[in-house]
Write a protein that holds these residues in place. Sequence first.
Motif, PDB file in Angstrom:
ATOM      1  N   SER A 175       0.841  -1.200   0.000  1.00  0.00           N
ATOM      2  CA  SER A 175       0.000   0.000   0.000  1.00  0.00           C
ATOM      3  C   SER A 175       0.878   1.254   0.000  1.00  0.00           C
ATOM      4  N   ALA A 177       0.463   3.911   1.761  1.00  0.00           N
ATOM      5  CA  ALA A 177       0.723   4.361   3.138  1.00  0.00           C
ATOM      6  C   ALA A 177       1.901   3.599   3.737  1.00  0.00           C
ATOM      7  N   GLY A 242      -5.427   7.753   7.704  1.00  0.00           N
ATOM      8  CA  GLY A 242      -6.600   7.377   6.929  1.00  0.00           C
ATOM      9  C   GLY A 242      -7.594   8.508   6.771  1.00  0.00           C
ATOM     10  N   THR A 245      -6.916   9.838   1.097  1.00  0.00           N
ATOM     11  CA  THR A 245      -6.064   8.997   0.266  1.00  0.00           C
ATOM     12  C   THR A 245      -4.862   9.815  -0.197  1.00  0.00           C
ATOM     13  N   VAL A 434       0.453   0.045   9.574  1.00  0.00           N
ATOM     14  CA  VAL A 434      -0.043   0.205   8.201  1.00  0.00           C
ATOM     15  C   VAL A 434       0.508  -0.886   7.298  1.00  0.00           C
TER      16      VAL A 434
END
Lengths: 434, 191
Positions: A175, A177, A242, A245, A434
Amino acid sequence: MSIELLSILVLFFSFFALLAYGVPVAYAIGISTTATMLLNIVTLPAITTVAQRMTTGIDSFALLAIPFFILAGELMNRAGIAGRLIDLAKSLVGSLPGGLAYVNVLAAMLFGAISGSAVAAASAIGSVMTDRMEAEGYPRTFSAAVNITSSTTGLLIPPSNVLIVYALASGGTASVAALFIAGYVPGILVGLALMALAAVMAKKRGFPPGDRISFSELFRNFGRAFLSLLMLVIIVGGIVAGVFTATEAAAVAIAYAGGLGFAYGTIKVGDLPSVLLASARTTAVVMFLIATSIAMSWLFSFESIPALMTGFLLDTVSNPIAIFILINVTLLVVGTFMDMTPAVLIFTPIFLPVVVALGMDPVHFGIVMVLNLCIGLCTPPVGTILFVGAGVAQVSVADVIRPLIPFVLVMVGVLLLVTFFPQISLWLPALFGV
Amino acid sequence: MQRTYDILMQVLGYVLVVIFSLMVVDVLWQVLSRYALGAPSSFTEEFARFALIWVALLGAAYLNGLREHLTMDFLTRKLSPEKLERRQKNIEWWMFGFALVVMVVGGGNLVLTTLTLGQASPAIGVPLWVVYSVIPVSGALVCFFSVYHAMRETDSGLPNERLDLTVTPNHQTTIQPNNQTSSIQPNNLSS
């Protein structure tokens, strides 16, 4: 000869031949992909598929973060934050022996992180620092070498467009993040390693320490850079928490950078069309490359090249360490003549299945790959940062290469550390969950 | 031809600026509507995605006009100016071929297919053929620019001949194509 093998040969041979001939990279990728498709499928469906893959490949909300960070970076540059960051870096580390070299590294790290562009960092910081360093007895080629290598840290320290491209190429297994958080420690580690080398060299050559700066001055310089640094907190914090995005964070960064430019009085409304057009051009360079690269990587999986590669590597080389080294060497070679975005898009689908089969985390591999390709940006024949860094320092590329070698070797050293100690990349993301 | 080129480049420049601005406003509105107004809008994400396709492909055509695509020029740098000139004209025809075959014909076929199937986007409801029509349009533009560059007299040079390695403090450095040598584009922010 089987059609798969013939296809692979046609694909790679035509691609490298077109590149060497001087065809723009995106077109070389597109033409070789189309030629290979025509071997496998009937004409009209083949060319329609290429057109379709190119378009649907960039039909992605996540990719929109790239043009937005480009625009935000452009606005940040014009807002004139480079000078503020240099002053801050100077008051933090400038009084140490060889202090201006540290200032250069730290300022390039901060600016690279905020603007998301190593090129912008190399030009904005280098254009100011080389003269200041020369005035205190540093050779211009030495300053250029420090500036070139330290500018790449911004590609690891978030926000970073190339990590977004990797997240896409990994097919969602890493991801954005997680990659952003994972980039901090390796990026800072590269910066510290470069500073350590600069310290050794400063001692040997007797570079002077800078002026000692009073606490109140430090406080004032921090205040002047505060709003620029706050942007990093908002963007990265917002993504990790969060709240938004990566794409939305980038849009917020545009509003913030624009607001900062208006507040500082360095950007006027009349400047906006030219800023937007410059960003659109940069965007088109990257996005068109991504479009044709995605068509090519679709072709890879159509020909099951990743599976072939995994089988081949795992069968012939039994030692995982040897495979990691082999992949790193391949990427180092690729990085010397290929730009980062196509390299990430083309080689991630090939190597990621191999390393995942060996138990490597996709996030970890992303950091290894980007750090690896950063080294290629500093080396000839195709070293974007090398050319820009030598250009702003007004020295010839050939003269920079000698002082550059120890700095590049230090980066290779950090690359080995990051490759074989996954914790360096992974403990911070684990900490944040994350 | 020169006149058509000038007009096309100017129009493309405006179109890119407008689409890019709409894209930014659109996503800012998306964030705002979700947090400030508590009413997430459904169409903003789709609009932004389509706008990105348009910016990427029309922008690619614009880059062809400027001869600004990322090129690995370390092997061609050593060529004599005449040889380089001839080679760059050949390269224009390679790009012409790709744009014609894949973008105009392949993309045109994609537009026809979505037109016959009558597909529309789920959120905005815009017919997909309209979105995809940017592929053949950009392809046709690339074809025109390739012919323009391939046909133009050697001496007249590039439209942006003034450009060289320009380094402006606090601005992004831009290495622009300098005469016939198309250079590496450091504007590529991923590097």
